[in-house]
Design an enzyme around this catalytic site. Structure first.
Site, PDB file in Angstrom:
ATOM      1  CG  ASP A   1      63.048  31.721  39.407  1.00 15.04           C
ATOM      2  OD1 ASP A   1      63.179  30.513  39.706  1.00 15.04           O
ATOM      3  OD2 ASP A   1      62.033  32.376  39.688  1.00 15.04           O
TER       4      ASP A   1
ATOM      5  CB  SER B   1      63.078  30.849  47.912  1.00 15.99           C
ATOM      6  OG  SER B   1      61.883  31.573  47.683  1.00 15.99           O
ATOM      7  CB  CYS B   2      62.137  33.731  43.694  1.00 18.99           C
ATOM      8  SG  CYS B   2      60.849  33.040  44.732  1.00 18.99           S
ATOM      9  CG  PHE B   3      65.154  37.834  42.484  1.00 17.32           C
ATOM     10  CD1 PHE B   3      63.940  37.550  41.880  1.00 17.32           C
ATOM     11  CD2 PHE B   3      65.360  39.113  42.957  1.00 17.32           C
ATOM     12  CE1 PHE B   3      62.943  38.515  41.767  1.00 17.32           C
ATOM     13  CE2 PHE B   3      64.380  40.091  42.841  1.00 17.32           C
ATOM     14  CZ  PHE B   3      63.176  39.790  42.250  1.00 17.32           C
TER      15      PHE B   3
END
Ligand code: UGA
Length: 431
Positions: free
Chosen positions: A273, A268-270
């Protein structure tokens, strides 16, 4: 301290439970009634090792949950930990964060004296200064730097080890622009951790703190994409990229972490972002070459895995097993999972896909309702003409007899979890 935390996702819930464990009195605030009810009953809305026992230990005591933002006014500081999802163009959708900022602003309007709002959510610097601060100021009637303080304190928690990462951080980043009252409050918040461990505390500007979070994730994603790039070259020359990585990791300037090459990064992040940072750069006319390449290489790895399979078996009309659907082991999260492009690529080739994951099958079925889901890896492999390993669940390292039950024992491994052995056609993606 008396603390309120807005948002009960994996960051907000972990934070609420861990702050309670540090001795603070915490009110978790969320608009979702069901989640609030569960928290008050001592149940955690998300699965994280160690979180359930913390929530059940403190619920109803130092940890309470509420749907009413007014609770923020009774606390010394409020942490905003609501999600900032990606829009179609990669830029972030800060609507939920700004709405939470407004709600907290309204809540503290009547509060006498100073209130600190701490932004944990991942947002770009301009969103803090251009949207979050004005939203709180307008709703509260307070002035930033006056009876209102706004700090940026990013998190570096990994899914699957969030509690442990909170309790043993590599660093704590405090973006306050030097506001002494904000720094004092944050020092008190983290004091139980700081008194126990030697943790570097980075005191910096709010804009810098917001950017540190993006830079941290972009750097880690780029490190994986670079080792994947090197790994692809290694494969072409018959070189084992893992032996290469082990050696270069000994150089203290490189470090051994995040050098596992393979089918790429998800979560859910890399993905979110890196896309947001690239979109932000482009919005000001800068072409972020390395970040763009980091994303593009990651997008290509699943296809490389399938090309390895193509080299050994014509998948059209054949049963092909996909082992591992979660974006990493230990979670049921399929967001950004490399299994999605792998399954899509197999379906495009006409394969009859049978997938298995110990935890993530249900979530994957939302994206791919029509493929077959097996109850075990052995069941998926039985009669299959090929298998693609996409997640490094340890159990996949122990499938010897199951490979023998395949119609064609062709295994392409995207995570170096299966051992090369006699009797199967084995291809590692980068080794
Ligand atoms: C990541 C960061 O590691 C956290 O520090 C950060 O707080 C978090 O994002 C966030 O921004 O909230 P997470 O997404 O939970 O944490 O997962 P990681 O453990 O970092 O793994 C990300 C992906 O990289 C996974 O798909 C994993 O399989 C892949 N990976 C990781 C590799 O392909 N090779 C490696 O060597 C390491």
């Amino acid at each position: 301290m008396n603390v309120s935390v807005v948002g009960t996702g994996y960051v907000g819930t972990t934070l609420s439970a861990c702050l309670a464990d540090l001795g603070h009195r915490v009110t978790a605030i969320d608009i979702d009634e069901g989640t609030v009810e569960r928290l008050n009953e001592g149940e955690t809305p998300i699965h994280e090792p160690g979180l359930g026992s913390l929530v059940s230990a403190y619920a109803g005591r130092r940890l309470t949950a509420s749907t009413d933002h007014a609770a923020a006014a009774e606390t010394d500081l409020t942490v905003l930990a609501v999600g900032t999802p990606a829009k179609a163009d990669g830029s972030i959708d800060a609507a939920a964060l700004v709405a939470a900022a407004e709600d907290v602003g309204e809540a503290i309007a009547e509060k006498d004296g100073y209130h600190l709002v701490v932004v944990k959510s991942t947002v770009l610097p301009d969103v803090i200064e251009g949207e979050v601060v004005p939203a709180i100021e307008t709703a509260s009637g307070k002035t930033d730097g006056g009876s209102l303080g706004v700090a940026v304190n990013p998190e570096f928690l990994r899914e699957g080890s969030a509690v442990d990462d909170f309790m043993n951080p590599d660093k704590i980043v405090l973006g306050t622009d030097g506001d002494e009252r904000a720094l004092d409050a944050l020092a008190e918040l983290y004091q139980p951790l700081l008194s126990e461990w030697e943790i570097p505390v980075v005191e910096t500007g709010r804009r810098e703190a917001a950017m540190i979070k993006y830079a941290n994730n972009a750097f880690l994603a780029a490190k994986i994409s670079l080792i994947n790039d090197i790994g692809n070259v290694c494969k072409e020359f018959g070189v084992d990229a893992y032996e290469v990585a082990d050696a270069i990791g000994l150089d203290s300037r490189i470090g051994s972490a995040f050098l596992r090459s393979g089918v790429g990064w998800g979560g859910s992040c890399f993905p979110k972002d890196t896309a947001a940072l690239a979109a932000a750069a482009e919005s000001v006319g800068y072409e972020p070459l390395v970040i763009d390449a980091t994303i593009e290489l990651n997008d290509r790895q699943p296809e490389r895995l399938l090309e390895l399979l193509d080299a050994h078996v014509d998948v059209d009309g054949r049963r092909i097993a996909v082992l591992g659907l979660a974006f990493k082991p230990g979670t049921d999260d399929v967001r950004g999972s490399r299994a999605k492009p792998v399954v899509r690529g197999l379906l495009d080739r006409g394969a009859d896909v049978v997938a298995y994951d110990p935890r993530a099958a249900e979530n994957m079925a939302e994206a791919f309702p029509d493929i077959e889901y097996a109850g075990s890896a052995a069941e998926a492999l039985e009669g299959a003409h090929g298998a693609a390993v996409v997640t490094d669940w340890p159990e996949f390292g122990d499938l010897d007899a199951a490979f023998d039950a395949m119609a064609d024992p062709v295994v392409v491994d995207g995570r170096r979890v299966v051992a090369r052995r006699e009797g199967i056609t084995y291809e590692g993606l980068t080794w």
